[in-house]
Design a protein around this motif. Structure first.
Motif, PDB file in Angstrom:
ATOM      1  N   PRO A 112      14.550  10.385   3.889  1.00 45.84           N
ATOM      2  CA  PRO A 112      13.165  10.875   3.782  1.00 45.84           C
ATOM      3  C   PRO A 112      12.154  10.041   4.581  1.00 45.84           C
ATOM      4  CG  PRO A 112      13.819   9.788   1.754  1.00 45.84           C
ATOM      5  CD  PRO A 112      15.042   9.823   2.632  1.00 45.84           C
ATOM      6  N   HIS A 113      12.585   8.915   5.163  1.00 42.65           N
ATOM      7  CA  HIS A 113      11.682   8.110   5.992  1.00 42.65           C
ATOM      8  C   HIS A 113      11.739   8.585   7.440  1.00 42.65           C
ATOM      9  CE1 HIS A 113      12.849   5.541   2.597  1.00 42.65           C
ATOM     10  NE2 HIS A 113      11.575   5.213   2.606  1.00 42.65           N
ATOM     11  N   PRO A 114      10.594   8.738   8.091  1.00 44.89           N
ATOM     12  CA  PRO A 114      10.612   9.132   9.504  1.00 44.89           C
ATOM     13  C   PRO A 114      11.272   8.059  10.360  1.00 44.89           C
ATOM     14  CG  PRO A 114       8.401   9.358   8.565  1.00 44.89           C
ATOM     15  CD  PRO A 114       9.230   8.619   7.562  1.00 44.89           C
ATOM     16  N   GLY A 171       6.393  13.070   2.257  1.00 48.69           N
ATOM     17  CA  GLY A 171       6.045  12.084   1.243  1.00 48.69           C
ATOM     18  C   GLY A 171       5.966  10.683   1.824  1.00 48.69           C
ATOM     19  N   GLU A 172       6.960  10.311   2.618  1.00 49.56           N
ATOM     20  CA  GLU A 172       6.989   8.959   3.192  1.00 49.56           C
ATOM     21  C   GLU A 172       5.936   8.810   4.286  1.00 49.56           C
ATOM     22  OE1 GLU A 172       8.587   6.479   1.969  1.00 49.56           O
ATOM     23  OE2 GLU A 172       9.635   7.685   0.486  1.00 49.56           O
ATOM     24  N   PHE A 173       5.694   9.866   5.021  1.00 45.65           N
ATOM     25  CA  PHE A 173       4.704   9.820   6.096  1.00 45.65           C
ATOM     26  C   PHE A 173       3.306   9.582   5.507  1.00 45.65           C
ATOM     27  CE2 PHE A 173       2.265  12.336   9.475  1.00 45.65           C
ATOM     28  CZ  PHE A 173       2.236  11.280  10.365  1.00 45.65           C
ATOM     29  N   GLY A 227       0.823  -1.206   0.000  1.00 46.28           N
ATOM     30  CA  GLY A 227       0.000   0.000   0.000  1.00 46.28           C
ATOM     31  C   GLY A 227       0.858   1.257   0.000  1.00 46.28           C
ATOM     32  N   HIS A 228       1.905   1.232   0.804  1.00 45.33           N
ATOM     33  CA  HIS A 228       2.836   2.369   0.885  1.00 45.33           C
ATOM     34  C   HIS A 228       3.413   2.670  -0.501  1.00 45.33           C
ATOM     35  CE1 HIS A 228       6.383   4.537   2.810  1.00 45.33           C
ATOM     36  NE2 HIS A 228       6.847   4.267   1.597  1.00 45.33           N
ATOM     37  N   GLU A 229       3.979   1.632  -1.131  1.00 43.24           N
ATOM     38  CA  GLU A 229       4.605   1.842  -2.446  1.00 43.24           C
ATOM     39  C   GLU A 229       3.569   2.282  -3.476  1.00 43.24           C
ATOM     40  OE1 GLU A 229       7.785   1.888  -3.017  1.00 43.24           O
ATOM     41  OE2 GLU A 229       8.387   1.139  -1.055  1.00 43.24           O
ATOM     42  N   MET A 230       2.352   1.722  -3.370  1.00 45.01           N
ATOM     43  CA  MET A 230       1.325   2.039  -4.360  1.00 45.01           C
ATOM     44  C   MET A 230       0.946   3.517  -4.302  1.00 45.01           C
ATOM     45  SD  MET A 230      -2.107  -0.159  -5.051  1.00 45.01           S
ATOM     46  CE  MET A 230      -1.348  -1.759  -5.216  1.00 45.01           C
ATOM     47  N   THR A 231       0.805   4.054  -3.087  1.00 42.76           N
ATOM     48  CA  THR A 231       0.415   5.465  -3.000  1.00 42.76           C
ATOM     49  C   THR A 231       1.510   6.381  -3.529  1.00 42.76           C
ATOM     50  OG1 THR A 231       1.271   5.824  -0.756  1.00 42.76           O
ATOM     51  CG2 THR A 231      -0.997   5.018  -0.948  1.00 42.76           C
ATOM     52  N   HIS A 232       2.759   5.916  -3.520  1.00 46.20           N
ATOM     53  CA  HIS A 232       3.836   6.751  -4.073  1.00 46.20           C
ATOM     54  C   HIS A 232       3.561   7.110  -5.537  1.00 46.20           C
ATOM     55  CE1 HIS A 232       6.596   7.339  -0.901  1.00 46.20           C
ATOM     56  NE2 HIS A 232       7.082   6.121  -0.842  1.00 46.20           N
ATOM     57  N   GLY A 233       2.817   6.268  -6.213  1.00 47.96           N
ATOM     58  CA  GLY A 233       2.504   6.559  -7.608  1.00 47.96           C
ATOM     59  C   GLY A 233       1.594   7.767  -7.765  1.00 47.96           C
TER      60      GLY A 233
HETATM   61 ZN   LIG Z   1       8.400   5.162   0.480  1.00 48.16          ZN
END
Ligand SMILES: [Zn+2]
Length: 661
Positions: A614-616, A553-555, A492-498
Motif C-alpha cells: 500500500p506504500h507508493p 491511504g499511504e499517500f 506525522g505520517h503515523e499520526m494522520t493514520h489515526g
Molecule cells: Zn503508513
C-alpha cells in the motif's frame, strides 16, 4: 561489509546537483547515494531504510554470537534463549545430517489422517508446529469492543504471495506460476525421489490454491476494516462451514466450546468448506505436505534451502542467498525476538533518544491539534471526536517498559527445527490464551530492534521501536531540522493514520465506530479526488501505472506527515538555527525527508510491490508528495514552470492548500 553501511548519515555527496530540485527532487537529493549504493546481490531492493536494517542486523549478529558463547546462562533468561537458538541454527553439520528427517513425524501424521473428516485435528497439529494451511487462526482486539480479545480466522493457504499470482494472465504472473510449479515438484522429489507422477499432483495442488485465490479478498479490499469484521460464534461457524471439524480443531488448541470469533472473510470460508469436501483426500494430503515442506525448507538442509531460494529468486529477482546468520536472525524475530530485543536496547539504545523523540512527537501533535481546530470541512461534532481521539493518542518509544515473558518455552542446542516448532507452539498458545481477556497495554507488536513503526487503531497508540531511532531516521548529531524532516515526518505520517480513510473508522477508545457525518465524508472525498487523479497519472520505470485505490491511504499520510512536521519544526523555533553544507534549515528538512526513501528496487520485486504494497514507490513518495507542499516550493524558490512546483497543493489535514486559499 562495512562499505555497505556507509550513507546512513546525511552527507552532501548523496546529491546529484546536475538535476534541478524542481525537476526531480528525488534524484537531486538521492542521485549520488543511489549511484554509490547499488543493490547488493542478495537483496531484491536496497535503500537507506534497508541499509539501516542491515546495520541493525550486524549489531544483532554481535549479540547473537556473544550469547552463543555464554554457555550456562540461567535457563529461560534472554541470553540462554537467544544463545541456544543461535547455536542450534548455526550448527550446519547437524542440520545437513538430519535432511528432512525432522519433519518426518508431521508428514506421517498427514499420511495417516482420515480426510476430510480428520482435517480439524490435523490442521491443529500443523498450526501448533507453526504451519497454517488453508487459513490463519489468531487473535485480535474486538473491533467493536476494544477492551476484549477475540479469536480470528483469516483467509490464507496460498503458496504464492497474492491472488493475482494465480489468476492474472500477464506473462509476469504466468512465469511466477511456472516457477511455483517447478518448486513444488522439486519439494516432492527431495522428499520422495524422482517420480513421473509428481507433476500431475503438484498441478492439482496449484489448482486447489487457485480456487482459494479466486475467493480471497484483494489487499485493497482488506483495507476496509468493516469488510474484514464479522462477529461469529463457533456454533454459527459449524453450521456455516460443516465440512471442517471446527470443534476438533479448537479443542486441540484447548479452546472452550464456544468463544467470540471474527470470521474475517465469510465467503472465503464457505467456499473453503465446499472445496475441501469436493477434493480427493490424496490431493488434500499433497497440499498439506507441501505447505509443511515449504514452510520447513528454510530450516532444513541445503537442498531444501536452495530450492526455496530458487522460488524467491523467481519472484523477486534476488541474486544471492543471504548468509546463514542473517537468515537466522530474521527467522528468530517473530518467535523469540523480544528476548533478543532486551539485549539490544541494553547495548545500543541511548536513553536520551527517547526524550528527544517524545519532544518532536508532542510538537507534531500540537500542530495537528491546532490545524484540526481550523479544518473547514469538519463539522463541529466530528471535530470534537477528532480532538478527543488526538488527545487520547498514546505513544511508546524505544522499548516496552515490561518485556515479554517466554516462561515455559524450552530452547536448546540440539535441533533448530525442534526450537522453531516449540517456539511456534508457544507463540500460538500464548496468543490464544488471551481470548476473552482484556488487552495488555504493555504488549508490543514489533520487537524493539525492528526498523519500523506502527499505529494500532484498536489501541489508538503509536509505537516507535529503538531500531528506527537511528540514522537516517533520527540522528542525535544533526541539526534538529534534519530530525523533523526525518523522524518528524514519520511521526506525522503515523499520526494522520489515526484519522484517515481507515483510522476515522475507529473512535478515541479504539472501537470500530464511524464518527464522521455524511457531509464530512462527502467533503473529504471531494478534497482527495485530485490526489487520486494525481496518482492515476503517474508512470514509473517501464511505463508502469499505479493502483490509486491501494495507495491513497499511504499517500495522504505522506503529505500530512511532511506538512505537519514542517510546521512543527517552525513552531519549535529550530528552523531559525543554521542549516548544513550550504543548505538552509528548511532545505535540510526536505533533504532529510527525501533521504529516507533513497534506494532502488529490482524490476520483478517492483511488480510484486505494485501488486501488494500500500506504500507508493520511493520516487513517488518524494516527488508526488512534495507537489502538495507549498513550503517545499518556497524553500527551493521553485517557479511555476518547474514540474514539481506545488501549483494545486492538496492536504486534507489542513496544510496550506489550493482549496483553503
Ligand atoms: Zn503508513
Amino acid at each position: 561489509m562495512s562499505d555497505r553501511l556507509h550513507g546512513l548519515r546525511f552527507s552532501s555527496s548523496n546529491l546529484n546537483r546536475d538535476v534541478a530540485p524542481g525537476a526531480d527532487f528525488y534524484e537531486f537529493a538521492n542521485g549520488g547515494w543511489c549511484r554509490a549504493n547499488p543493490i547488493p546481490e542478495d537483496y531484491s531492493r536496497w535503500g537507506t531504510f534497508m541499509a539501516l536494517d542491515r546495520k541493525n542486523q550486524e549489531q544483532l549478529r554481535q549479540l547473537l554470537e556473544e550469547a552463543r558463547e555464554s554457555v550456562g546462562a540461567p535457563a529461560g533468561s534472554p541470553r540462554q534463549l537467544v544463545g541456544d537458538w543461535y547455536a542450534a541454527a548455526m550448527d550446519e553439520a547437524a542440520i545437513e545430517a538430519a535432511g528432512w528427517q525432522p519433519v518426518r513425524p508431521l508428514l506421517e501424521a498427514i499420511g495417516a489422517a482420515d480426510l476430510p473428516g480428520g482435517l480439524g485435528t490435523l490442521c491443529a497439529t500443523l498450526e501448533t508446529a507453526g504451519i497454517q494451511p488453508f487459513f490463519e487462526l489468531s487473535v485480535q482486539q474486538d473491533a467493536r469492543d476494544s477492551q476484549r480479545i477475540i479469536g480470528v480466522l483469516y483467509q490464507g493457504g496460498l503458496g504464492l504471495p497474492e491472488r493475482e499470482y494465480y489468476l492474472d494472465p500477464d506473462p509476469f504472473f504466468e512465469n511466477a506460476r511456472a516457477a511455483y510449479l517447478r518448486y513444488l515438484i522439486r519439494l516432492l522429489e527431495l522428499w520422495q525421489g524422482v517420480d513421473s507422477g509428481h507433476e500431475g499432483l503438484a498441478s492439482q495442488v496449484v489448482g486447489l490454491e487457485r480456487e482459494l485465490a479466486r475467493v480471497s479478498m484483494t489487499p485493497a479490499e482488506q483495507r476496509d476494516p468493516h469488510a474484514i469484521y464479522h462477529p461469529w460464534t463457533v456454533t454459527g461457524l459449524t453450521d456455516e462451514v460443516p465440512e471442517v471439524a471446527w470443534s476438533d480443531l479448537f479443542s486441540a488448541h484447548r479452546l472452550p466450546e464456544e468463544f467470540p470469533l471474527n470470521l474475517a472473510q465469510p465467503a472465503f470460508f464457505r467456499r473453503l468448506g465446499r472445496l475441501v469436501a469436493g477434493t480427493e483426500p490424496q490431493v488434500l494430503k499433497a497440499y498439506l505436505s507441501l505447505r509443511l515442506l515449504s514452510a520447513a525448507s528454510p530450516v532444513l538442509s541445503s537442498p531444501w534451502v536452495e530450492n526455496h531460494f530458487a522460488l524467491v529468486q523467481s519472484l523477486t529477482g534476488a541474486k544471492k542467498l543471504q548468509p546463514r546468520w542473517l537468515r537466522v536472525a530474521r527467522a528468530l524475530d517473530p518467535l523469540v525476538g523480544f528476548a533478543l530485543g532486551q539485549l539490544y536496547v541494553e547495548r545500543y539504545f541511548p536513553a536520551s533518544s527517547r526524550e528527544r523523540t517524545r519532544r518532536i512527537f508532542e510538537n507534531v501533535r500540537s500542530t495537528f491539534r491546532d490545524r484540526m481546530t481550523h479544518l473547514s470541512w469538519m463539522s463541529a461534532k466530528t471535530r470534537q471526536s477528532a480532538l478527543e481521539k488526538l488527545d487520547r493518542l498514546t505513544t511508546r518509544i524505544g522499548y516496552p517498559d515490561r518485556f515479554r515473558d517466554y516462561a515455559g518455552l524450552v530452547i536448546d542446542r540440539r535441533s533448530y527445527w525442534g526450537n522453531v516448532v516449540r517456539a511456534g507452539a508457544h507463540a500460538l498458545a500464548y496468543d490464544l490464551a488471551k481470548i476473552g481477556q482484556e488487552p495488555d497495554p504493555e504488549e508490543w507488536f514489533m520487537t524493539p530492534q525492528t526498523v519500523n513503526a506502527y499505529y494500532h487503531p484498536s489501541r489508538n497508540e503509536m509505537v516507535f521501536p529503538a531500531g528506527i531511532l537511528q540514522p537516517p531516521f533520527f540522528d542525535p548529531e544533526m541539526p534538529e531540522p534534519y530530525n523533523y524532516g526525518a523522524i518528524g515526518a514519520v511521526i506525522g505520517h503515523e499520526m494522520t493514520h489515526g484519522f484517515d480513510d481507515q483510522g476515522r473508522k475507529y473512535d478515541a477508545s479504539g472501537n470500530l465506530a464511524d464518527w464522521w457525518t455524511a457531509d464530512d465524508e462527502r467533503d473529504f472525498h471531494a478534497r482527495i479526488g485530485r490526489l487520486r487523479d494525481q496518482l492515476a497519472g503517474v508512470r514509473i520505470r517501464g511505463g508502469q501505472a499505479l493502483n490509486p485505490e491501494l495507495l491513497m491511504g499511504e499517500f495522504i499520510a505522506d503529505i500530512g506527515g511532511v506538512s505537519l512536521a514542517f510546521e512543527a519544526m517552525q513552531r519549535a523555533g529550530v528552523a531559525e538555527g543554521e542549516g548544513l553544507a550550504g543548505f538552509s534549515a528548511e532545505q535540510l528538512f526536505f533533504l532529510a525527508f527525501a533521504h529516507l526513501w533513497a534506494g532502488e528496487v529490482r524490476e520483478d520485486a517492483q511488480r510484486l510491490l505494485l501488486a501488494t504494497d500500500p506504500h507508493p514507490p520511493s520516487v513517488v513518495r518524494v516527488n508526488e508528495t512534495l507537489k502538495n507542499i507549498p513550503a517545499f516550493g518556497r524553500a527551493f524558490a521553485l517557479t511555476g514552470s518547474e514540474p514539481l512546483y506545488p501549483e494545486c497543493p492538496v492536504d486534507p489535514w489542513g496544510g496550506p492548500s489550493a482549496d483553503a486559499a
